[in-house]
Scaffold this motif. Structure first.
Motif, PDB file in Angstrom:
ATOM      1  N   SER A  18      37.990  36.974  39.428  1.00  0.00           N
ATOM      2  CA  SER A  18      37.271  36.251  38.374  1.00  0.00           C
ATOM      3  C   SER A  18      35.812  36.102  38.776  1.00  0.00           C
ATOM      4  N   GLU A  40      38.994  42.027  30.895  1.00  0.00           N
ATOM      5  CA  GLU A  40      39.455  41.250  32.052  1.00  0.00           C
ATOM      6  C   GLU A  40      38.278  40.562  32.734  1.00  0.00           C
ATOM      7  N   LEU A  41      37.155  41.289  32.809  1.00  0.00           N
ATOM      8  CA  LEU A  41      35.987  40.671  33.457  1.00  0.00           C
ATOM      9  C   LEU A  41      35.332  39.641  32.534  1.00  0.00           C
ATOM     10  N   GLY A  90      34.901  31.340  35.351  1.00  0.00           N
ATOM     11  CA  GLY A  90      36.050  31.847  34.599  1.00  0.00           C
ATOM     12  C   GLY A  90      37.331  31.793  35.403  1.00  0.00           C
ATOM     13  N   ARG A  91      38.408  32.231  34.743  1.00  0.00           N
ATOM     14  CA  ARG A  91      39.706  32.295  35.416  1.00  0.00           C
ATOM     15  C   ARG A  91      40.209  33.720  35.385  1.00  0.00           C
ATOM     16  N   SER A  92      40.854  34.120  36.467  1.00  0.00           N
ATOM     17  CA  SER A  92      41.375  35.480  36.534  1.00  0.00           C
ATOM     18  C   SER A  92      42.253  35.784  35.317  1.00  0.00           C
ATOM     19  N   ALA A  93      42.093  36.968  34.763  1.00  0.00           N
ATOM     20  CA  ALA A  93      42.897  37.337  33.587  1.00  0.00           C
ATOM     21  C   ALA A  93      43.288  38.800  33.657  1.00  0.00           C
ATOM     22  N   TRP A 152      36.773  37.708  30.332  1.00  0.00           N
ATOM     23  CA  TRP A 152      37.583  36.488  30.459  1.00  0.00           C
ATOM     24  C   TRP A 152      37.393  35.880  31.844  1.00  0.00           C
ATOM     25  N   GLY A 153      37.364  36.751  32.842  1.00  0.00           N
ATOM     26  CA  GLY A 153      37.211  36.293  34.226  1.00  0.00           C
ATOM     27  C   GLY A 153      35.882  35.577  34.457  1.00  0.00           C
ATOM     28  N   ARG A 198      39.180  37.309  45.732  1.00  0.00           N
ATOM     29  CA  ARG A 198      39.645  36.592  44.534  1.00  0.00           C
ATOM     30  C   ARG A 198      38.545  36.483  43.505  1.00  0.00           C
ATOM     31  N   THR A 199      37.314  36.637  43.948  1.00  0.00           N
ATOM     32  CA  THR A 199      36.198  36.549  42.998  1.00  0.00           C
ATOM     33  C   THR A 199      35.462  37.887  42.978  1.00  0.00           C
ATOM     34  N   TRP A 200      34.659  38.058  41.934  1.00  0.00           N
ATOM     35  CA  TRP A 200      33.862  39.285  41.809  1.00  0.00           C
ATOM     36  C   TRP A 200      32.931  39.444  43.010  1.00  0.00           C
TER      37      TRP A 200
END
Ligand code: GLC
Length: 414
Positions: free
Chosen positions: A288, A196-197, A292-295, A199-200, A160-162
């Motif tokens: 994300s 995406e990253l 940040g939040r996943s986008a 924002w993430g 769920r995270t990088w």
């Protein structure tokens, strides 16, 4: 002298007379699109021509890269040519095309209540300064595909995270299976992945107040993460620098990557009979970073009517046919193309044929648009160039984004 000028004069006369159409008694509606992967556009055109025998749709299959088609449309429209009656436009091109006066406003052609059937993001992305310029026919959002079997074999949870993505990719990759692949070529797709990253990781490009923030720490952290994934962690092969969507899909579909960032269309093609990864893939929203939040980057396509078409009403008819529930259902079932109509997300036939629809709904819920700005293509070019330079190791991430921000601020200020 006259003889030397003759060919030039001939071209000018032909251009002035407009496009020559075959003498078959039909109104020809022409547009430029990407290659018809899966062939569903041709099926829709066949149906349309049967339902409207007075129309003939000439789909020109152009280059796969959207930027190249954007250039082709721009060149034709700048010359006020009627080469295309319809423009099949990316959500990202709407502000530019509308601001240039290349598109015909559609508000008078469609009853406002008919528009309620479309997803709000797609509709919003079809408007410029309050007017509607496009009928959305495809929604889009980037997401993370993963190999269920390879993760399960190593007991690795879906990231769920990088940080989890990097760890999972490290544990599951092999010399012949890359950890993570994405669209890394210098083109619009790279900007979609990168945003995406950004924002993430809690950053932004151009915020709601119009402030350019792409050189701030969260964006630099996002770019550093991508660069490190290639050059330090080694989970991303250097070859991604040449990948657009289809190259990425091919590598993943051949079983040569554990994770892939791509758009929804790839799902159906990878689940087809004979596909080496059939039944082995899953999708989740993009990971994300810290803070940040996943986008997902909001993508999507739709038909706009050219301001230079000699057949605007017929062109609109074609747009409506493609945007109809029947056509969108076919495009989804045959081509995995996400619908822009809300009702199809709970359509029983769609849900039976595509159980992943609910996961797609989760992805779209987190979709964010690229800046709605008439000079977006110029801003995107600047970002593409510098992000690409960082990925190939020619510029440091912070310097790359500082340089991109200077160019983006100049484009925003003009
Ligand atoms: C997808 C998206 C589009 C985006 C493009 C980038 O087609 O729908 O919005 O610009 O990918 O390659």
């Amino acid at each position: 002298m006259l003889r030397r000028l003759a060919p030039v004069l001939l071209i000018i006369v032909i251009a002035a007379c407009g496009r020559r159409e075959p003498d078959d008694g039909k109104v020809h509606i022409r547009y430029l699109a990407s290659p018809d992967v899966g062939g569903f556009s041709k099926v829709i055109i066949d149906r349309l021509e049967r339902a409207h025998p007075e129309l003939k749709v000439d789909m020109v299959e152009g280059p796969a890269a959207g930027d190249a088609r954007e250039n082709m449309y721009s060149t034709a429209f700048m010359g006020k040519e009627d080469s295309y009656d319809l423009a099949y436009v990316d959500v990202a091109w709407v502000p530019k095309f509308a601001a240039q006066g290349w598109l015909r406003p559609l508000d008078a052609l469609i009853a406002p209540e008919k528009l309620d059937a479309f997803l709000p993001g797609d509709l919003e992305g079809s408007r410029y300064k309050g007017k509607l310029y496009r009928l959305p026919v495809q929604s889009d959002g980037g997401m993370l595909y993963y190999r269920k079997d390879l993760l399960a074999a190593k007991g690795v949870p879906v990231p769920r995270t990088w940080e989890e993505l990097v760890a999972a990719a490290r544990k599951t990759r092999t010399p012949s299976i890359a950890g993570f692949v994405f669209q890394g070529k210098q083109y619009e797709g790279l900007v979609c992945v990168f945003m995406e990253l950004v924002w993430g990781f809690g950053g932004d490009l151009l915020d709601a107040a119009g402030v350019v923030r792409i050189d701030e720490p969260p964006a630099v952290a996002a770019l550093t993460a991508l660069v490190d994934a290639i050059h330090v962690d080694g989970i991303v092969p250097l070859s991604v620098l040449t990948y657009q969507e289809e190259e990425t899909r091919n590598v993943f579909q051949e079983g040569r990557a554990v994770f892939m960032r791509n758009w929804p269309y790839a799902w159906n093609l990878m689940q087809k009979e004979g596909s080496p990864v059939r039944g082995k893939i899953g999708i989740v929203p993009m990971v994300s970073g810290p803070g940040g939040r996943s986008a997902a980057t909001l993508g999507g396509w739709g038909f706009a009517v050219s301001a230079y078409s000699r057949h605007p009403n017929e062109a609109f008819k074609v747009a409506e046919f493609f945007a109809s529930a029947e056509s969108q259902k076919l495009a989804f079932l045959k081509g995995g193309i996400l619908p822009s109509r809300k009702a199809l997300y709970s359509d029983p036939e769609v849900l039976t044929a595509a159980p992943h629809m609910k996961d797609l709904g989760r992805v779209l819920a987190g979709a964010r648009p690229r800046p709605t700005h008439p000079r977006w293509p110029r801003m995107s070019d600047a970002l593409q160039m510098h992000v690409s330079a960082a990925l190939s190791g020619q510029e440091y991430p912070a310097d790359a984004l500082k340089a991109a921000a200077v160019e983006i601020r100049a484009a925003a200020a003009r």
